[in-house]
Each structure stands twice: as structure tokens, then as C-alpha cells.
Design a protein around this motif. Sequence first.
Motif, PDB file in Angstrom:
ATOM      1  N   GLY B  19       0.839  -1.193   0.000  1.00 26.89           N
ATOM      2  CA  GLY B  19       0.000   0.000   0.000  1.00 26.89           C
ATOM      3  C   GLY B  19       0.872   1.240   0.000  1.00 26.89           C
ATOM      4  O   GLY B  19       2.062   1.160   0.323  1.00 26.89           O
ATOM      5  N   LYS B  20       0.278   2.382  -0.317  1.00 22.92           N
ATOM      6  CA  LYS B  20       1.095   3.597  -0.375  1.00 22.92           C
ATOM      7  C   LYS B  20       1.422   4.107   1.035  1.00 22.92           C
ATOM      8  O   LYS B  20       2.453   4.722   1.261  1.00 22.92           O
ATOM      9  N   ASP B  21       0.528   3.794   1.993  1.00 25.74           N
ATOM     10  CA  ASP B  21       0.821   4.114   3.393  1.00 25.74           C
ATOM     11  C   ASP B  21       0.170   3.040   4.274  1.00 25.74           C
ATOM     12  O   ASP B  21      -0.448   2.104   3.760  1.00 25.74           O
ATOM     13  N   LEU B  22       0.297   3.183   5.568  1.00 21.53           N
ATOM     14  CA  LEU B  22      -0.245   2.185   6.498  1.00 21.53           C
ATOM     15  C   LEU B  22      -1.734   1.968   6.309  1.00 21.53           C
ATOM     16  O   LEU B  22      -2.219   0.837   6.281  1.00 21.53           O
ATOM     17  N   GLU B  23      -2.449   3.077   6.188  1.00 21.15           N
ATOM     18  CA  GLU B  23      -3.908   2.982   6.098  1.00 21.15           C
ATOM     19  C   GLU B  23      -4.321   2.259   4.821  1.00 21.15           C
ATOM     20  O   GLU B  23      -5.214   1.407   4.829  1.00 21.15           O
ATOM     21  N   ASP B  24      -3.624   2.571   3.746  1.00 23.59           N
ATOM     22  CA  ASP B  24      -3.890   1.909   2.470  1.00 23.59           C
ATOM     23  C   ASP B  24      -3.574   0.412   2.578  1.00 23.59           C
ATOM     24  O   ASP B  24      -4.346  -0.442   2.117  1.00 23.59           O
ATOM     25  N   ALA B  25      -2.452   0.083   3.210  1.00 21.21           N
ATOM     26  CA  ALA B  25      -2.048  -1.322   3.332  1.00 21.21           C
ATOM     27  C   ALA B  25      -3.013  -2.100   4.233  1.00 21.21           C
ATOM     28  O   ALA B  25      -3.409  -3.230   3.909  1.00 21.21           O
ATOM     29  N   PHE B  26      -3.428  -1.511   5.342  1.00 24.17           N
ATOM     30  CA  PHE B  26      -4.402  -2.180   6.220  1.00 24.17           C
ATOM     31  C   PHE B  26      -5.722  -2.400   5.474  1.00 24.17           C
ATOM     32  O   PHE B  26      -6.343  -3.451   5.606  1.00 24.17           O
ATOM     33  N   SER B  27      -6.150  -1.391   4.713  1.00 24.78           N
ATOM     34  CA  SER B  27      -7.400  -1.531   3.948  1.00 24.78           C
ATOM     35  C   SER B  27      -7.275  -2.650   2.915  1.00 24.78           C
ATOM     36  O   SER B  27      -8.229  -3.405   2.686  1.00 24.78           O
ATOM     37  N   THR B  28      -6.111  -2.761   2.318  1.00 26.60           N
ATOM     38  CA  THR B  28      -5.901  -3.799   1.304  1.00 26.60           C
ATOM     39  C   THR B  28      -5.881  -5.185   1.958  1.00 26.60           C
ATOM     40  O   THR B  28      -6.297  -6.168   1.344  1.00 26.60           O
ATOM     41  N   CYS B  29      -5.423  -5.266   3.203  1.00 26.54           N
ATOM     42  CA  CYS B  29      -5.472  -6.536   3.946  1.00 26.54           C
ATOM     43  C   CYS B  29      -6.918  -7.042   4.040  1.00 26.54           C
ATOM     44  O   CYS B  29      -7.166  -8.243   3.995  1.00 26.54           O
ATOM     45  N   VAL B  30      -7.863  -6.102   4.177  1.00 25.20           N
ATOM     46  CA  VAL B  30      -9.271  -6.485   4.264  1.00 25.20           C
ATOM     47  C   VAL B  30      -9.702  -7.161   2.958  1.00 25.20           C
ATOM     48  O   VAL B  30     -10.377  -8.194   2.964  1.00 25.20           O
ATOM     49  N   GLU B  31      -9.265  -6.586   1.832  1.00 24.70           N
ATOM     50  CA  GLU B  31      -9.550  -7.169   0.510  1.00 24.70           C
ATOM     51  C   GLU B  31      -9.048  -8.609   0.426  1.00 24.70           C
ATOM     52  O   GLU B  31      -9.771  -9.516   0.045  1.00 24.70           O
TER      53      GLU B  31
END
Lengths: 476, 139
Positions: B19-31
Motif C-alpha cells: 500500500g502507499k501508506d499504512l492505512e492503504d495497506a491495512f485496507s488492502t489486507c481487508v480485501e
Amino acid sequence: MTTPTKLNEYSYLVEKEGKMNVPLKIFASEKLMEKMLGDKCIQQGINVACMPGIQGWSIMMPDAHQGYGFSIGGVAAFDARHGCISPGGIGFDINCGVRLVATSLTRDQVLPKIQELLDGLFKAIPCGVGMEAKERLTDEELDAILLGGARYLVEEKQFGEQQDIDNCEEGGCLAAAKPEFVSRRARARGRRQLGTLGAGNHFIEIQTVQEIYDQDTAKAFGLTNPDQVVFMIHCGSRGLGHQVASDFLRQMEEEYPDLVEQLPEKDLVYAPLGSKIADEYFGAMCAAANFAWANRHSIANNAKKVFSELFPEVSFHAVYDVCHNIAKKEIHTINGEEKEVMVHRKGATRAFGPGSDDLPEAYKGIGQPVLIPGSMGTGSYVLVGTDQAMQQSFGSTAHGAGRVMSRHKAKQLFDGEALKKELEDEEIYLKAGSVKGVADEAPLAYKDVDEVIKVSHDAHIGEKVARLKPLGVIKG
Amino acid sequence: MGTYRFEEHTADEKFIVWGKDLEDAFSTCVEAFYEIIIPEEKVQGKITKNIEVSARRLRSLLYDFLNELVFFYDDQDLLLRNVNQLKITQDEKGYRLSATLSGDTHYDYEVEMEIKNMTYSDMEIKQDAGVEITVVVDI
């Protein structure tokens, strides 16, 4: 990493070195060792050997493979006063285990009705992903089950028979259970899961006695003739047990942050025995184990009803119910001295030899029935616990076949429908929530159970009594 | 949204997320998490849930966050596949995550797999120009 030294045809040793407090003993043939060297499980066994208060050896069973922190197929005994307890050393599915029930039926009687039987079982027992029990347990009921396990169902609810709990590890109830330490969240996850099978490698199998190796012992276990029909249930404490493990893993992590920093794997986190958190975890773990016994007991008794509807003359014999993910306080002789230890068995089955006070009267002179489920459609085993197991492995042996192939790869290589057909050609009938989904449980995705059993037998830590062949398989 | 791929794992499911940042990476983990459970990419956003977790370490924050999804599945049959909002803040006590997720009960979806629990096995959170996260879940 040190390469294990071969001691004989069925065992290897990693001598104590570095931070290890004890050596690592591995029960394996050359063939199984080759598989073990393919993942991180041996390093995990070494990591366990470094834990405080460990006694004798860190032990790995012939079916060992990589787990979280501890390998799956591992046994470790920690000094009851100066040792520790670790949720990762017990497994997330607390009291995952196996129950075996013998019937008075033969293969010839059941085969013509096998589809009806499977359909009936599938209907009566919620199986697979997203399948819940019809009823939601109240807090009072859940507490009673967490406290009393299968024993509560027999004695208070008149559900099932006395023999079901007599011929069950711990009589189907660990008295040390403390339901007050099972969190609200764990309760919420378990409330609709009593009597449900779950998914993954859990199953109900209708099996026939294929081969008897030890006539007298088989007879004592209720396995009297070849082609006798039995049924086996493999499952555990469902979401409730997982949540208990997870809750305490996180609590221990918060409690001991410095320890966590030093650990090679965070799932190894432990609490010193005698600490408040260790006591609470042990109490909650015992409660989750009771939930698992109540779960297998409910499934078995619902299955009996289905059998009885189709075969009104059928009678049953509870062979045994044994867990393979648990920690228990036991007395073992270590270096010639009797010592109280907290034995962790993660993917390892208790295999107490004859004379143990923990065995039901009927089996006291013989040894404990050890139930080893094979992979789908292959075969399962009944072994008997031995004196050698008491001396060599803290009264423990293997627990199953153990995966060797990822689910993705299995799905690429095998097709569920084709697999179902192949099994049918061998007169093994499959009923599954998703036939497509069974591809990842293909027999070739697992180790050869026969090889695992051979090592257990040759090492005398669990000796062969009978081989069971599946006739009908129910998967989640 | 970031990207992810699955890795070979003998017994469980392992995925790596960028992800581009932590929040993006955590959100992608949900996917990635829900791709294990259901093949469909779209889940209707009929039900909305707020999730708040806090932890001393980032890895524990991720563990607790994804375990919330396991919990909502077991307790309320929910597939919370849509991340409407996800925020991670840091203070002297550690990290705090607050998220709004929406989804639907699983009854109308083809559920392929059950996730039994989060694990710390092989977990890595690498923060560089972007964020790379490795997760193994117990199935």
C-alpha cells in the motif's frame, strides 16, 4: 540450523546446544525426516527446547510440520512450578480431537443405504462454512457446558449415555475449567456452534474395520470383527476455542513486552506457571476443552439418531474420545524422579500405557485407545498407548497425517468432482458442503498416514490395533 | 487501494500486501482477507460497522483488527468487505485504528473457506517508501 542425527530407523536427535535447555527428539523415518526438513518445523522444535522449565526433551512426532511458534505435532513438558504455559503450544483449536463409536452393523448392511445415511447425517449435523446450530445457547447453558463438558450433557441433560463419558479422556470434563475467564467475545463465537463440525480438515467418517493387528486389544475396544461399521468424528472447540487462545496470546503479549521482543516467533509467547495470567488461561483453556467435548458428544449422539432411524436394530459402543491440542498437569518420571509437569500436546495424542489411573476401568489393564485420523478417503488407525510412550514421549504419539501441500496447489492439481468420482470407484462415498472445496483436502496433499503410524508402532509410542477404511465421508 | 498476492503455505493462507501508506495497506489486507472467504469481489454495503482497536505495537494492531473481521463473521454472519474509512493514529501509548466497514450477511454469497483466526506467523510490516505487510491466517 543443526541437522538432526539419526539414532535408528524411527528417531533422530538434536543435541542440546546454544540456548537449548534440553535436546530435541524427533520420531521420524528417513522419508518423513525429508519432509520435515522442507519447512521450519525442526527450528520450531529447537525454539521450544529453549523455553524455561522444559523437562527431558522437546519432542516432535512423525507427522510434525510447521505451525505457529510451536510445530504441529509437538510435545513439551514444563516444570509445573518453574515452567510456563503457552497458547501457541496448545494450538488455537483447543481440544481438537477425535471420537470413535463402534456400531453393531456390518459393511454389507450399510453399503446399500450409504447415500441415505450420508444425507441424513448431513441434514442432522451442521457442517461446513457458515453453518450454525439451530439453537443459540443462553449464558446459563453455555456456562454449564464450559464447566461440565460432555459430562454435563449426559448427567444433567440425559443426552447420550454413561459409556460415552466413561470412555472419554478426562470423562469428557476437565474439573479445572473456569468459565469466568472465557471472554464475552469467545462466548459470542461459540454460542451457535455447539454440535457443529466446522470446515477445513474436520470430518465425520463412516468407516469399516479393514484390518485388525491385535485381536485381544481390538476386542476390548469394541472392534470385534472385520467389516464392522464404526464412525469417527474429528473436530474441536470451534470459534470459542480460537478466541480463547487469541485473547490470551494477546494478553500475554501485553503483559510481557520484553519477552516478546526476544522471541524468535511471537506465537511462542508464554506466561510463567503460577502467574495470574497463566492461571486464568489454564482455566479458560480447560473450559474451551469442555466445550469441544460437548461438541463432539452432541455430534456423535445426533449421528446415532440418524443411524437408528435407518437401522432400528443398531447398537453402539463408545470406543474412546481423545484430544490432540491441549495442555494438562500430569505426573511423569523424569531422570528417575516423579515430577509434576504441564504437558503441552499440540497436534499430538495422549497415549497412556496400561496401569494409568487416568484410564477407564475397561481399558486400565490394556492401555489407552489412541485415535489417529488419516486424510480424506485414505484410512484411519486405532492404536494403543504403551509403557514406552510414558518413558519416551510423556505418554504421547502422533495425531494424523499432516499436510504437505498448500491448499492453493491442491486446488490447482485436483478437481473436487473428479476426486469424488475416484473415491466412489473405491466405494468411498463423499458428501460435502462444497464438492469443489474438497479438492484441497485431496489425499496427496497429506503425508502418508501409514508411514506415520509405522514410526509410532516401531518406536513403541503407540502400537497398531486396527486400521479403519472410510465408507462414507462428510466434509464441511 | 493497494495490491496483494497470495503465497504458498502448507497449512494456511498467506498473503502479501503493498500500500502507499499504512492505512492503504491495512485496507488492502481487508480485501485479501475476504478473497479467501468468498470468490466474489462485490459485497453489498447493507450493514455498516465501526471498528476501534488500539495496541502497543503496529503488528498487534493488525492482529486485533483482522481478528475483528473473524469475530463479526462468527457472531453476526457478516462479510465486511468494503472499507469506507480507515484511520490509524499514533500516540505515546501506541497505535489506534478506527474504521468504518460495510458489508452484508454471508447467506447470499458462495462462502468457500472459513478463517478461524489471525496469527503472528511470518507477520511482517515493512515501512519504506510504501508499506509491505505479510499475513498468515489460520483456516
